[in-house]
Structures are given as structure tokens and as C-alpha cells.
Design an enzyme around this catalytic site. Structure first.
Site, PDB file in Angstrom:
ATOM      1  N   GLU A 129       0.714  -1.246   0.043  1.00 24.58           N
ATOM      2  CA  GLU A 129       0.010   0.039  -0.011  1.00 24.58           C
ATOM      3  C   GLU A 129       0.722   1.281  -0.112  1.00 24.58           C
ATOM      4  O   GLU A 129       0.589   2.117   0.902  1.00 24.58           O
ATOM      5  CB  GLU A 129      -1.018  -0.021   1.220  1.00 24.58           C
ATOM      6  N   GLU A 244      -5.435 -10.448  -2.023  1.00 25.27           N
ATOM      7  CA  GLU A 244      -6.739 -10.395  -0.897  1.00 25.27           C
ATOM      8  C   GLU A 244      -7.884 -10.507  -1.282  1.00 25.27           C
ATOM      9  O   GLU A 244      -8.756  -9.651  -0.638  1.00 25.27           O
ATOM     10  CB  GLU A 244      -6.157  -9.451   0.044  1.00 25.27           C
TER      11      GLU A 244
HETATM   12  C1  XIL Z   1      -5.674  -6.642   8.075  1.00 25.13           C
HETATM   13  C2  XIL Z   1      -5.838  -7.944   9.056  1.00 25.13           C
HETATM   14  O1  XIL Z   1      -6.976  -8.821   7.998  1.00 25.13           O
HETATM   15  C3  XIL Z   1      -6.421  -7.826  10.221  1.00 25.13           C
HETATM   16  O2  XIL Z   1      -6.704  -9.056  11.133  1.00 25.13           O
HETATM   17  C4  XIL Z   1      -5.550  -6.774  11.087  1.00 25.13           C
HETATM   18  O3  XIL Z   1      -6.239  -6.242  12.143  1.00 25.13           O
HETATM   19  C5  XIL Z   1      -5.403  -5.552  10.148  1.00 25.13           C
HETATM   20  O4  XIL Z   1      -4.779  -5.885   9.032  1.00 25.13           O
HETATM   21  N1  XIL Z   1      -4.616  -4.812   3.552  1.00 25.13           N
HETATM   22  C6  XIL Z   1      -3.593  -5.460   4.169  1.00 25.13           C
HETATM   23  C7  XIL Z   1      -3.855  -6.598   5.051  1.00 25.13           C
HETATM   24  O5  XIL Z   1      -2.602  -5.635   3.241  1.00 25.13           O
HETATM   25  O6  XIL Z   1      -2.575  -6.645   5.510  1.00 25.13           O
HETATM   26  C8  XIL Z   1      -4.802  -5.925   5.926  1.00 25.13           C
HETATM   27  O7  XIL Z   1      -4.952  -7.041   7.185  1.00 25.13           O
HETATM   28  C9  XIL Z   1      -6.225  -5.736   5.362  1.00 25.13           C
HETATM   29  C10 XIL Z   1      -5.889  -4.841   4.340  1.00 25.13           C
END
Ligand code: XIL
Length: 333
Positions: A129, A244
Site C-alpha cells: 500500500e 487479498e
Molecule cells: C488486516 C488483517 O486482516 C486484520 O486482522 C488486522 O487487524 C489488520 O490488517 N490490507 C492488507 C492487510 O494488506 O495486511 C490487512 O490485514 C487488510 C488490508
């Protein structure tokens, strides 16, 4: 040279999911579902800075080692997530006070972690990100401890350190909100492409782009915009992964069969748009079952009904989203 190595694009696209180590240890039906369905896994947490590096100079590897062992024992491939991100930074990193210190800490973290798992983690979300919410151009980076001290240099520093620690690792830059209609998303696509080109122009090692694909049922996929982006990424000789995928359903009707069909439809439109232009190296969802999902933390439904963003329901039964993903992973190149 083996024949298999010469035809890397043939066959099924590997499917995988983000996993939670506490649930893998405590919940045997979830564990079995991961083993039965995943060709690769990525830790949902477990390998972020607070897990691996909770205090200055102190590393903790028990959880991460257990995850890597779980994958190895079950012949599941592993992806690492993540090395340079603005989010989930342990408190001690707020005390990083100079450029030299920031570079030293970032490189030390990457060297320590990546070299420990050399050979066991073939693919890393090195940068996660990087872009600001609504970037003007590639210089609009999301503020973090790294941009504060290193500016845009944190990107080449992180990527080069990863390549040095494991020359065979596949280096991925992971980003979100690049698939929808609207000016903010168009600006993000443009800035992402500029960023990739500037890394390429400086010979910074990078192999692929991860599209997170946290889709929203109420946002339209910009098929043309997304496909133009993917064509440019391919022209830069970079691979594409879907890292994701889930469908955020908080504004959809409550009725489960209606909702599941709409969720599957959004994912189908996205996957179709992507797979028309490139063959993703992998398709991963952010969790496998509605039993464990990050979605309600940020996007709870106003009617109080549980979210249903993932391919298996909370009872680990297949949903229409599972069938959609399977349809795309089964496709030969
Ligand atoms: C999120 C996890 O799913 C949660 O459990 C945690 O509390 C916060 O992070 N984009 C990403 C991930 O790259 O690392 C994030 O994961 C969700 C959004």
C-alpha cells in the site's frame, strides 16, 4: 533443463488464502479446510512488524516459524506479508529519528526476516500500500515512518534489501483500490503505473504487482481502466497476483442466497476483467471462511447480520464465490 520449468504458465492457477495462526492451532475444522483447499497461504498477521519485531533489536519467530512449518508439512506454498507498510507498526518505531536510523532499521529487519526464510518463502509482499489515498502522481506516497525519514527512497531500499537477502525471492508490490470506477481510482491506477515505471527506470528489482482486490459490492469495477493498467503492467514485464480478494457486503440485502449471488457476481466481473488480459500467478482470498474475516472490524452490517465476504461460509460450506474462483483457477493458460 526440465520440461516443467520451461512451461511455467500451464495448468491451474494456484489458489490460496490468508490464515490466522491462533485459529490454525485451535480450530481443527478450519485447519482441515485450509489444507484441503489451499495451494498457498499467506499470514493475515503473524509476519507484520509487531509480530516479528516487537522491540528494538528484538525478533520473535515462534508464530512465523509455526506457520512456515505448517505449510511445509502440508506441501502448501507460502507468501510473506509484509516488509514495508505504513500500518501495524510497533510503538518503538515511532522513535526512529533520522534518515540513517530509518535505513538501518528497515534494512536490518528485511535482512533478518528474509534471510531466515530463504528457500521457505519464495514470494514476498515487500511493499504494501505505498500510494496515498487520492494520489496526484507517483510522488504522492502514503505517509509512514519510512516516508517521513526516507521519502520515496524507502521503496528501492526495501526492494534491494529483499533481493540481497534472497536473490531467488519473487518481489511483489501490493496495492488496493485500483479496480473501481471513479476519479479517485483512476488517479490511483495512473500513480501506480508511474511508480512502477520510475522503479523500472532506476533498475530497482521488482517482479510482480499484487492487486489486493478488497472488492465492494456497491462499487462498479472499471473494466477498461483495470485492463489498461494490467496491459501496461504486462508491458513492463511484471507479473500480476490477486493477493487479498474478498467482497465487502455491508450494503447488500440481508437475504443470504441473494447476497451470496451478488458477492459471487462482483468477484466474477473482477476476475473476468483480469484474466482476459493477464494470467494471474496466484489468486488468494483474505481468509478462507466467513468464520474468520477482518471485514466486520471495519465494515459491519447495519442490520447486525454477519458479513459473508469469503468463499466458505462460517460452517465451512462452499458458497457461490468458491465456485467462481474455481472456475478461474481451473482455466488453463
Ligand atoms: C488486516 C488483517 O486482516 C486484520 O486482522 C488486522 O487487524 C489488520 O490488517 N490490507 C492488507 C492487510 O494488506 O495486511 C490487512 O490485514 C487488510 C488490508
Amino acid at each position: 533443463m526440465s520440461l516443467a520449468a520451461a512451461t511455467p504458465a500451464a495448468g491451474k492457477i494456484p489458489y490460496g488464502a490468508a490464515v490466522r495462526s491462533d485459529a490454525l492451532a485451535a480450530d481443527m475444522s478450519y485447519r482441515a479446510a485450509v489444507i484441503a483447499n489451499c495451494q498457498l497461504i499467506v499470514p493475515e498477521g503473524g509476519m507484520k512488524w509487531p509480530d516479528l519485531h516487537p522491540a528494538r533489536g528484538e525478533y520473535r519467530f515462534e508464530k512465523a516459524d509455526a506457520l512456515v512449518d505448517f505449510a511445509r508439512q502440508n506441501k502448501i506454498e507460502f507468501r510473506g506479508h509484509t516488509l514495508a507498510w505504513y500500518g501495524a507498526m510497533p510503538e518503538w518505531t515511532a522513535g526512529i529519528a533520522s534518515r540513517a536510523e530509518a535505513e538501518r532499521e528497515l534494512v536490518d529487519h528485511i535482512e533478518t526476516v528474509v534471510s531466515r526464510y530463504r528457500g521457505a518463502i519464495p514470494s514476498w509482499d515487500v511493499v504494501n500500500e505505498p500510494l496515498a489515498d487520492w494520489p496526484e502522481d507517483a510522488t504522492s506516497l502514503r505517509p509512514s515512518i519510512w516516508t517521513r525519514q526516507l521519502g520515496a527512497d524507502y521503496l528501492p531500499i526495501a526492494l534491494r534489501a529483499t533481493a540481497a537477502a534472497d536473490p531467488d525471492a519473487r518481489l511483489v508490490l501490493n496495492e488496493y483500490d485500483v479496480e473501481f470506477e471513479g476519479p479517485r481510482f483512476a488517479a490511483r491506477r495512473k500513480a501506480l503505473l508511474q511508480l512502477l515505471r520510475s522503479l523500472r527506470d532506476r533498475d530497482v528489482p521488482l517482479h510482480a504487482v499484487g492487486l489486493q482486490a478488497h472488492l465492494f459490492a456497491d462499487r462498479a469495477i472499471d473494466r477498461d481502466g483495470l485492463q489498461a493498467l494490467l496491459a501496461e503492467i504486462a508491458a513492463l514485464k511484471l507479473g500480476v497476483l490477486i493477493t487479498e480478494l474478498d467482497v465487502i457486503d455491508y450494503e447488500l440485502p440481508g437475504e443470504v442466497s441473494v447476497r451470496d449471488a451478488l458477492v459471487a457476481g462482483v468477484a466474477a466481473r473482477f476476475l473476468e476483467s483480469v484474466c482476459d488480459v493477464v494470467r494471474p500467478e496466484a489468486i488468494l482470498t483474505w481468509g478462507i471462511s466467513d468464520r474468520y474475516t477482518w471485514v466486520p472490524t471495519y465494515f459491519k452490517r447495519p442490520d447486525g447480520m454477519p458479513n459473508r465476504p469469503l468463499p466458505l461460509d462460517a460452517d465451512l460450506k462452499r458458497k457461490p464465490l468458491f465456485d467462481v474462483i474455481e472456475q478461474f483457477t481451473q482455466k488453463a493458460a
